[in-house]
Write an enzyme that holds these catalytic residues in place. Structure first.
Site, PDB file in Angstrom:
ATOM      1  N   ASP A  22       0.856  -1.186   0.000  1.00  9.55           N
ATOM      2  CA  ASP A  22       0.000   0.000   0.000  1.00  9.55           C
ATOM      3  C   ASP A  22       0.894   1.238   0.000  1.00  9.55           C
ATOM      4  O   ASP A  22       1.696   1.435   0.912  1.00  9.55           O
ATOM      5  CB  ASP A  22      -0.883  -0.034   1.261  1.00  9.55           C
ATOM      6  CG  ASP A  22      -1.941   1.051   1.247  1.00  9.55           C
ATOM      7  OD1 ASP A  22      -2.081   1.750   0.226  1.00  9.55           O
ATOM      8  OD2 ASP A  22      -2.611   1.191   2.286  1.00  9.55           O
ATOM      9  N   ASP A 116      -2.920   2.220  -6.048  1.00  2.00           N
ATOM     10  CA  ASP A 116      -1.779   2.228  -5.129  1.00  2.00           C
ATOM     11  C   ASP A 116      -1.750   1.057  -4.155  1.00  2.00           C
ATOM     12  O   ASP A 116      -1.009   1.071  -3.194  1.00  2.00           O
ATOM     13  CB  ASP A 116      -1.743   3.551  -4.347  1.00  2.00           C
ATOM     14  CG  ASP A 116      -2.742   3.577  -3.219  1.00  2.00           C
ATOM     15  OD1 ASP A 116      -3.900   3.184  -3.444  1.00  2.00           O
ATOM     16  OD2 ASP A 116      -2.359   3.985  -2.114  1.00  2.00           O
ATOM     17  N   GLU A 117      -2.565   0.046  -4.414  1.00  4.39           N
ATOM     18  CA  GLU A 117      -2.659  -1.075  -3.477  1.00  4.39           C
ATOM     19  C   GLU A 117      -2.781  -2.379  -4.237  1.00  4.39           C
ATOM     20  O   GLU A 117      -3.520  -2.447  -5.214  1.00  4.39           O
ATOM     21  CB  GLU A 117      -3.969  -0.947  -2.690  1.00  4.39           C
ATOM     22  CG  GLU A 117      -3.859  -0.494  -1.285  1.00  4.39           C
ATOM     23  CD  GLU A 117      -5.238  -0.512  -0.646  1.00  4.39           C
ATOM     24  OE1 GLU A 117      -5.652  -1.561  -0.162  1.00  4.39           O
ATOM     25  OE2 GLU A 117      -5.898   0.541  -0.666  1.00  4.39           O
TER      26      GLU A 117
HETATM   27 MG   LIG Z   1      -2.437   3.895   0.043  1.00  4.01          MG
END
Ligand SMILES: [Mg+2]
Length: 367
Positions: A22, A116-117
């Site tokens: 993350d 983003d993960e």
């Molecule tokens: Mg994040």
């Protein structure tokens, strides 16, 4: 396993090694990276001082209680110095692709949750790194080196715990929850912190006198199903640290490519051949890093007026070394000479990829 007795609560999937990566305050960190004036300051991406909602907040803004999905007006009231920045999704997407390329050096089993993960299954990883924590460390170091951004990682034997773990030492850190710690980790967790339990469900749990993971674990499966339907079984098992959901790769990566736009247009064959070298190197590094080998080489040529052509050639056996890759790419270019117009971009890609991963023993896999 160290216990002599069979442990009925531990599913066979506890042998998996899952990483949840993350990025830290992703959009806001990208804006701070690209604009030094924003560094060290409270930044909100999205919205404006008057209207809209905050899409992402920098850590400086979070200190004032600014959160994503918060109305901008509220955010500005909580943090009067808050700087609103317009999102640049094309930039975020490009970085997201960069990050996924880094993941792909370690595993083909990548499940992105957002830009983003992602979850990665690294039980059998492409570089044969024994400990998942070391895979996570390498990925985070490379993300930092290539993008300048910080990522956090959670490492565990299932998705539920890996996601909890990535949050545990944020920002810019990682945390491991090994199988023997799974159930204990969940015990003290407030139900509202469980992934998939929102405020409404949390309130229903609380109304039943259930506040923590341990409280859920003390309920029968029948009771949980009666009150929460199909989700009841999920709660029953995650309160025991058990989550069998596989990491679902969105797609198997079928090609790897690299391209470069030149500061001035090229007309000479030799100059173009020179420009192909770093592209071939980059693709070959990927091949070596992932054990992927491809059979089809494609050359892309974009002219100064943005018209472009692609030419492909497939070879009988997968390209097995860098020089062969270069030879095929240069051959494709040579066949087009003389080119009709100056060239602003060259690209090379390798497709029809096959992975040669050696299976590894499934026993006693430390994290
Ligand atoms: Mg994040």
């Amino acid at each position: 396993m160290h216990s002599a007795d069979p442990e009925p609560d531990v599913a066979p999937t506890s042998h998996r090694k899952i990483i949840h990566i993350d990025m830290d305050a992703f959009y806001a960190s990208v804006e701070q990276r690209d604009n030094p004036d924003l560094r060290g300051k409270p930044v909100a991406v999205g919205g404006s001082a008057e209207r809209g909602v905050v899409a992402a907040a920098s850590y400086e803004a979070r200190k004032f209680g600014v959160r994503s999905a918060m109305p901008s007006v509220t955010a500005k009231r909580q943090c009067p110095d808050l700087i609103f920045v317009k999102p640049r999704f094309e930039t975020y997407k490009a970085i997201s692709r960069q990050i996924r390329d880094i993941f792909a050096e370690h595993t083909a089993i990548i499940e992105p949750l957002s830009l983003d993960e992602a979850y990665l299954d690294v039980t059998e990883n492409l570089q044969g790194i024994p400990l998942a924590r070391d895979v996570a460390l390498r990925i985070r170091e490379k993300i930092k080196a290539e993008t300048g951004l910080n990522a956090s990682a959670g490492i565990s034997y299932n998705k539920f715990l890996a996601k909890l773990a990535s949050d545990h030492r944020k920002p810019n850190n990682q945390f491991v929850i090994p199988p023997e710690m799974g159930a204990a980790f969940v015990e003290a967790l407030p139900v509202g912190k469980f992934h998939g339990i929102g405020p409404a469900t949390s309130a229903r749990f609380n109304a039943l006198g259930i506040f923590t993971g341990l409280d859920i674990r003390n309920q029968t499966l029948a009771f949980l199903q009666e009150n929460f339907g199909k989700a009841g079984a999920y709660y029953y098992w995650i309160s025991r640290g058990v989550d069998d959901r596989p990491v679902r790769a969105d797609r198997i990566r079928k090609s790897v490519g690299a391209e470069n736009t030149f500061s001035s247009d090229l007309t000479e064959f030799d100059a173009m051949v020179a420009e192909l070298q770093p592209l071939v190197d980059k693709i070959w590094r990927h091949c070596e890093g992932t054990s992927n080998r491809g059979r089809t080489v494609t050359l892309k040529v974009k002219f100064f007026d943005f018209e472009s052509i692609t030419r492909s050639r497939s070879v009988a056996a997968p390209v097995s070394n860098r020089d062969d890759l270069e030879r095929v790419a240069v051959g494709l270019l040579q066949a087009e000479m003389p080119l009709p117009k100056p060239v602003r971009l060259l690209g090379v890609s390798l497709s029809s990829l096959q992975t040669a991963v050696e299976a590894q023993p499934q026993l006693d896999l430390p994290m």
